[in-house]
Structures are given as structure tokens and as C-alpha cells.
Scaffold this motif. Structure first.
Motif, short mmCIF file in Angstrom:
data_model
loop_
_atom_site.label_atom_id
_atom_site.label_comp_id
_atom_site.label_asym_id
_atom_site.label_seq_id
_atom_site.Cartn_x
_atom_site.Cartn_y
_atom_site.Cartn_z
N LEU A 122 1.39 -4.43 10.77
CA LEU A 122 2.46 -4.29 11.78
C LEU A 122 2.11 -3.19 12.78
N ALA A 123 0.84 -2.80 12.85
CA ALA A 123 0.43 -1.70 13.75
C ALA A 123 1.35 -0.50 13.56
N SER A 124 1.49 -0.11 12.29
CA SER A 124 2.33 1.04 11.90
C SER A 124 3.81 0.83 12.20
N GLY A 125 4.22 -0.41 12.30
CA GLY A 125 5.65 -0.71 12.50
C GLY A 125 5.95 -1.17 13.92
N TRP B 163 -5.39 -3.81 6.71
CA TRP B 163 -4.36 -2.77 6.78
C TRP B 163 -3.64 -2.70 8.13
N SER B 164 -2.48 -2.04 8.10
CA SER B 164 -1.60 -1.90 9.28
C SER B 164 -1.33 -3.23 9.98
N LYS C 73 -9.52 4.43 -2.91
CA LYS C 73 -10.56 4.55 -1.89
C LYS C 73 -11.09 5.99 -1.93
N GLY D 277 3.06 -2.15 4.33
CA GLY D 277 3.55 -0.80 4.02
C GLY D 277 5.05 -0.81 4.20
N SER E 291 7.14 -4.62 14.28
CA SER E 291 8.46 -4.99 13.73
C SER E 291 9.47 -5.11 14.86
N ARG F 230 -14.64 5.28 4.40
CA ARG F 230 -15.30 5.25 5.71
C ARG F 230 -16.80 5.27 5.46
N GLN G 51 12.74 -3.35 3.53
CA GLN G 51 11.58 -3.79 4.34
C GLN G 51 10.66 -4.68 3.49
N GLY H 120 0.82 -1.22 0.00
CA GLY H 120 0.00 0.00 0.00
C GLY H 120 0.85 1.26 0.00
N ALA H 121 0.19 2.37 -0.29
CA ALA H 121 0.90 3.65 -0.50
C ALA H 121 0.77 4.62 0.66
N SER I 90 8.77 -8.93 12.27
CA SER I 90 7.82 -8.48 11.22
C SER I 90 7.24 -9.68 10.49
N LYS J 278 10.84 -2.43 16.14
CA LYS J 278 11.81 -1.33 15.98
C LYS J 278 11.71 -0.27 17.09
N TYR J 279 10.60 -0.30 17.85
CA TYR J 279 10.42 0.73 18.88
C TYR J 279 10.78 0.23 20.29
P1 NDP Z 1 2.12 -1.49 8.67
O1 NDP Z 1 1.39 -1.56 9.94
O2 NDP Z 1 2.73 -2.75 8.16
O3 NDP Z 1 3.23 -0.36 8.80
C1 NDP Z 1 4.14 -0.13 7.75
C2 NDP Z 1 5.30 0.70 8.25
O4 NDP Z 1 6.05 -0.04 9.21
C3 NDP Z 1 6.26 1.01 7.12
O5 NDP Z 1 5.88 2.14 6.38
C4 NDP Z 1 7.56 1.18 7.88
O6 NDP Z 1 7.55 2.47 8.48
C5 NDP Z 1 7.44 0.12 8.97
N1 NDP Z 1 7.95 -1.19 8.54
C6 NDP Z 1 7.43 -2.01 7.59
N2 NDP Z 1 8.15 -3.14 7.47
C7 NDP Z 1 9.15 -3.04 8.37
C8 NDP Z 1 10.21 -3.90 8.71
N3 NDP Z 1 10.37 -5.08 8.10
N4 NDP Z 1 11.06 -3.49 9.69
C9 NDP Z 1 10.90 -2.30 10.31
N5 NDP Z 1 9.91 -1.43 10.01
C10 NDP Z 1 9.03 -1.80 9.05
O7 NDP Z 1 1.18 -1.02 7.48
P2 NDP Z 1 0.56 0.43 7.13
O8 NDP Z 1 0.05 1.11 8.34
O9 NDP Z 1 1.52 1.14 6.27
O10 NDP Z 1 -0.69 -0.02 6.27
C11 NDP Z 1 -0.48 -0.77 5.05
C12 NDP Z 1 -1.37 -0.23 3.96
O11 NDP Z 1 -2.72 -0.38 4.34
C13 NDP Z 1 -1.24 1.27 3.65
O12 NDP Z 1 -0.15 1.55 2.80
C14 NDP Z 1 -2.56 1.56 3.00
O13 NDP Z 1 -2.52 1.14 1.64
C15 NDP Z 1 -3.51 0.67 3.79
N6 NDP Z 1 -4.19 1.43 4.87
C16 NDP Z 1 -5.54 1.58 4.80
C17 NDP Z 1 -6.24 2.28 5.75
C18 NDP Z 1 -7.71 2.43 5.64
O14 NDP Z 1 -8.30 3.24 6.37
N7 NDP Z 1 -8.36 1.73 4.74
C19 NDP Z 1 -5.55 2.91 6.89
C20 NDP Z 1 -4.13 2.64 6.92
C21 NDP Z 1 -3.49 1.93 5.95
P3 NDP Z 1 8.86 3.31 8.83
O15 NDP Z 1 10.03 2.70 8.13
O16 NDP Z 1 8.55 4.69 8.38
O17 NDP Z 1 8.95 3.23 10.32
#
Ligand code: NDP
Length: 325
Positions: free
Chosen positions: A210-213, A207-208, A82, A284, A216, A123, A290, A19-20, A265, A218-219
Motif C-alpha cells: 500500500l506504499a506505506s498506506g 513489501w509495502s 532478515k 502491514g 489506502s 540488503r 485493517q 509483517g511486523a 486498499s 487515507k491521505y
Molecule cells: P503497507 O504499504 O501495506 O503499509 C501498511 C500500513 O498502511 C499499516 O501499518 C497502516 O499504517 C496502513 N494501512 C494498512 N491497511 C490499511 C487500511 N486498510 N486502511 C488504512 N490504512 C491502512 O505495508 P508495510 O510498509 O507495512 O510493509 C509490509 C511489511 O513488509 C512490513 O511489515 C515488513 O514485514 C515488510 N517490509 C520489508 C522491507 C524490506 O526492506 N525487506 C521494508 C518495508 C517493509 P497506519 O495505520 O499507521 O497509517
């Protein structure tokens, strides 16, 4: 890569997708986006997720440019957008007939495509009757501008209502939902959505994962520079996602991952893949390394045996409870 049906629909999506959000057109530009998309494509990913809201439309421009530059065959791709947040004007947001038609047309122009495969209502819109939204989505499908329409973060009740209206009037029913689903966020997916899986055969693009990373690992020792939580405007991540309890759980989960020979991850992504109601896990990434790491999660799905899943369950300690009357 493995490919899964989108619920009962005929179309097949790669079990892991890309995803973007946050990244394309914002955190990273076209060069990095291209490397990430190429790494995903080379691993067999066919589904690329986007939205009109991402970087105010720039994410669609970046993704469209990359797909054009790499001259990928359209038939080999599943692309989504979307609709909900299309701009600042009173008619640039929500799920009115007007905004759905205009929003999809604008997204297609930015993506440089004649159609998207999937279009989601980003939504629910309490200000627009669901019937108006269903009728507008039916027009989009009949015009060939999208093949399937669905919902994102709608309640099971709203989805069932949309499906009922579509069937009552002979319109195209929704096919899929895009919900958050990961080790820390389970209730809606595992309990509330039961009827949309059982009665409607709904697909999901989660989606998410990895709960936004956070998943992984990393935190574990603070906020690394260059990570999502360090981005301006992402203070909420620090406040709500990176809690001491979660960091502690991730530490224990990392031991299970190490025993299996995978990264944290990969364990978190493979755990999502284990749920049969997940059609695709949208990953993501802010860098291609990654993507390369995350795509290997596909090899660990089968390694999560019932015994391993039980060990994970004990650490998570958040299995949703079913209410029995
Ligand atoms: P994740 O929870 O997987 O988080 C991704 C982020 O985690 C990356 O951008 C990167 O951030 C970090 N990461 C990913 N892989 C690794 C790794 N191997 N090691 C360390 N860090 C890592 O997914 P997203 O929250 O990005 O969601 C994925 C997709 O879902 C989005 O791109 C979008 O297309 C969709 N989405 C849809 C929503 C909706 O409302 N429908 C809402 C949110 C997302 P960094 O390196 O910057 O720390």
C-alpha cells in the motif's frame, strides 16, 4: 485464503501475509499485535515476516510471545527474519559470516524458536564478498536454523552472482527475494527481475503493497492523526510518498474500486496478487480492523479482469517500458 509456492520451492505461503515493520514493539505493543496476528491467522495467513532490525529486535520478541501465547502449531506457520542491521557494534551489521550466524542465533532466541522458515539478507553488503555470505547462509541451512535463504532489495545481477557461486561450490542457492512492489513502484520487479524469475524460479515476498498506506486513500485530505505519516521520524513519507500526483491517481483508482464493490486498499492489494511472480503480499497493519479489511482482498483478485486492469493502467500511467535493442 489461497496458498502459493515460493517460486519453484516446495513450501507454500498464504498469498496474503502479515509483517511486523514499524508496528510491533514500536507503534503498537503486544496486545494490538496479538489482535492483528489473530485476525490474519483466522483469515488463513500462515506467513509472518520479521527482521532483526525491527524496533531493535523488539518486533521479534512481540511476535514470538504472541505465537507462544496462542499456542499455534509451528508446522502451521511460516516465519521469517532478515539479517543486516543487528546493532551498533562494527560486527553487528552487514552480511559477514560472523554477523549472519550471530544474527540468526539472536533472532531465534528473541522469537523463542528453533528455526525460522525463511531468512533474508536484508540488503546487499558491498563490504563483504558475496561468496562469504553464501557460505554463511549455507551453514545456517545445514544447521537447520532456516529452511530457505534469500535476499531483499538486491539487484538481479547480485542475485545471479550468489546463485552462480552456490552452484559452483555445491552450496545452498538463494530461493527468494523481498522487494518493494506496489502500484507506484514497479520497474525493478516487472523488468529487472525477469531473469531471476525465468532462470532461477525465484519466489518473492513483496513489501509495502500500500506504499506505506498511501494506496489506502487515507491521505486524500491531509495526514490523519495516528497514521504512519504522523509518526515521529516519518517525515520522508510526507515528502516522497504522499505527492499531489499520487493523491490524484488514488482518487481516480478509488472510483474503480467503488465500481467493483471493494475498498481502495483491497484494490491495491488485489492488483499485487495479479502478478504471477508474487508469491505472497506482505501486508502491514496498526489495527485489527485493517487486517480484516485487507484479507478480503483475496476475493477481488479474480474480479480484476483484463478490462479492469487496463482501466487501472490508464490511471497509473507508469507501465515499465522494456528496452528493445
Ligand atoms: P503497507 O504499504 O501495506 O503499509 C501498511 C500500513 O498502511 C499499516 O501499518 C497502516 O499504517 C496502513 N494501512 C494498512 N491497511 C490499511 C487500511 N486498510 N486502511 C488504512 N490504512 C491502512 O505495508 P508495510 O510498509 O507495512 O510493509 C509490509 C511489511 O513488509 C512490513 O511489515 C515488513 O514485514 C515488510 N517490509 C520489508 C522491507 C524490506 O526492506 N525487506 C521494508 C518495508 C517493509 P497506519 O495505520 O499507521 O497509517
Amino acid at each position: 485464503m489461497k496458498y502459493r509456492h515460493l517460486g519453484k520451492a516446495g513450501i507454500k505461503l498464504s498469498a496474503l501475509s502479515l509483517g511486523a515493520w514499524v508496528t510491533y514493539g514500536g507503534q503498537v505493543g503486544q496486545e494490538i499485535a496479538e489482535k492483528c496476528m489473530l485476525a490474519a491467522y483466522n483469515a488463513g495467513v500462515n506467513f509472518f515476516d520479521n527482521a532483526e532490525a525491527y524496533a531493535d529486535g523488539n518486533a521479534e520478541i512481540v511476535m514470538g510471545n504472541v505465537i507462544k501465547k496462542l499456542a499455534w502449531r509451528r508446522e502451521d506457520l511460516v516465519v521469517s527474519t532478515k539479517i543486516f542491521w543487528g546493532g551498533k557494534g562494527p560486527n553487528d551489521r552487514g552480511l559477514s559470516h560472523k554477523h549472519i550466524i550471530e544474527g540468526v542465533n539472536n533472532a531465534l532466541r528473541r522469537l523463542q524458536m528453533d528455526y525460522v522458515d525463511l531468512v533474508f539478507c536484508h540488503r546487499p553488503d558491498p563490504e563483504t564478498p558475496i561468496e562469504e555470505t553464501v557460505r554463511a547462509m549455507d551453514v545456517i541451512i545445514k544447521q537447520g536454523k532456516a529452511f530457505y535463504w534469500g535476499t531483499s532489495e538486491w539487484s538481479a545481477g547480485e542475485i545471479l552472482k550468489a546463485d552462480g557461486i552456490a552452484r559452483q561450490y555445491g552450496l545452498t542457492p538463494p530461493s527468494m527475494e523481498q522487494p518493494q512492489y506496489n502500484m507506484f513502484h514497479r520497474n525493478i520487479f516487472e523488468i529487472e527481475y525477469d531473469p531471476i524469475f525465468k532462470q532461477l524460479g525465484y519466489g518473492t515476498t513483496i513489501w509495502s503493497p500500500l506504499a506505506s498506506g498511501v494506496l489506502s486513500g487515507k491521505y486524500a485530505n491531509g495526514i490523519p492523526a495516528g497514521s504512519r505519516a504522523a509518526l515521529p521520524g516519518f517525515d520522508w513519507l510526507q515528502e516522497h510518498q504522499i505527492t499531489a500526483e499520487r493523491i490524484e491517481k488514488v482518487k481516480h483508482l478509488s472510483v474503480i474500486a467503488a465500481d467493483l464493490g471493494c475498498t481502495m486498499s483491497q484494490l491495491a492489494l488485489a492488483w499485487c496478487l495479479k502478478n504471477p511472480n508474487v508469491s505472497t503480499v506482505i501486508t502491514g497493519a496498526s489495527r485489527p480492523e485493517q487486517v480484516e479489511e485487507n484479507m478480503k482482498a483475496i476475493d477481488f483478485e479474480d474480479k480484476l479482469t483484463p478490462e479492469v486492469m487496463e482501466k487501472i493502467e490508464l490511471v497509473l500511467d507508469n507501465k515499465p517500458e522494456r528496452y528493445v535493442a
